[in-house]
Every structure is written in structure tokens, then in C-alpha cells.
Design an enzyme around this catalytic site. Sequence first.
Site, PDB file in Angstrom:
ATOM      1  CG  HIS A   1      -2.131  -0.842   1.087  1.00 10.13           C
ATOM      2  ND1 HIS A   1      -2.093  -2.209   1.145  1.00 10.13           N
ATOM      3  CD2 HIS A   1      -3.433  -0.514   0.906  1.00 10.13           C
ATOM      4  CE1 HIS A   1      -3.315  -2.682   1.004  1.00 10.13           C
ATOM      5  NE2 HIS A   1      -4.152  -1.670   0.856  1.00 10.13           N
TER       6      HIS A   1
ATOM      7  CE  LYS B   1      -6.276 -12.612  10.370  1.00  7.88           C
ATOM      8  NZ  LYS B   1      -5.598 -13.753  10.913  1.00  7.88           N
TER       9      LYS B   1
END
Length: 185
Positions: free
Chosen positions: A37, A95
Site C-alpha cells: 500500500h 479478515k
Amino acid sequence: MVSIQLHTPLGNEVLSLKAGDHVELSGLVYTARDEAHLRMQKEGIPFDPKGAVIYHCGPVIKDKTIVAAGPTTSARMNTLSGFLFDRGVRALIGKGGMGSTVKEQLRGRGVYFAFTGGCAALAASHMTLKGEHFPDLGMAEAVWVIELDRLPLVVGIDSVGNDLFSAVQDNAKKIFGRKQNAYKE
């Protein structure tokens, strides 16, 4: 229970998904964790982000085969995800849910899919490796291009702000708050 069949790149069809819907996703996805990222923010996204899906995952790759590909904790990317939606990314997979900032960034634009932690071999059985970006980041942090074949997912956060993870937390607070008060009496 019937699963909704989706194929990348995703479009406006994700806007009709509801938190709790079961989905089977096929097509290309791109893994990205923290370092990926940061690199994409600095150097640009190395793939077409329009309709793309980002999987918060650091897969185990051996001999160009995906051995395991379980999700990593998505909340680590809470402050790193906004630019992806601005460039057309339609969904994240991970998750544990994400924070309220990401929930707002998804509003009217995309969804968060949940995949169960501990099911890395199951995930890998639905995947074929197609390529790699940023190999210098190492196996866990590189951006892997993966083709999915009906990966089972649940919509964790939908495009109108419904959030399964927040709902569970709120319910737990109600239940345990009542029990705590009951024990005090």
C-alpha cells in the site's frame, strides 16, 4: 444458501450487495499488505485499479504455485486504503473488518469481503498465480496477481455502511453489559 456469483473487474453490481450476503468471486485479484500500500501510494498502482479487488494477504508461493493464501488483519490498512477507492478499486478482501473511516470510504463505491482466517489452504485451492509486482518487497509484501475460481466470501461491509463486525460488537456489548449488571445486583 445460494451464493452470488461475481467476476472481476467489478462494477455497480457490488452496490446492491448486502452485509451477510454469500459471494463466490472469480477473476483477477491483487494481494497487498502494508508495504505494498505504501509503495502504491508513492509510485502508483501497477495494475488497472478500475473495478479491481485487493486481497489483504501475504501468500506462500513455491515453484510458482500458491501453497497458502490466508487473509491478514485488514484493520492494519485502515489509513492506507482511501486512495485505492479514489482510483476505482471496488472491493477489499480480508479478515477482522475495518474501521469507520474505510466504512465511509466504501459508501456508494464498494464493499469489504470477509474470508475466514485459518483457511489458507482452502483459499489456495481456488487460486492460480498469474504474476507479481514489487518483488523486491519479498514474498509476503509483494503484490501478487491471482486468478480466483469461485472463492467463497461473505460481504462484511456493504456500500451503504452495514457492517457485520460492528453489529457483532454492539450485540456482544449489549449481552455482556446486561450480564455484568445482573452480577452486580
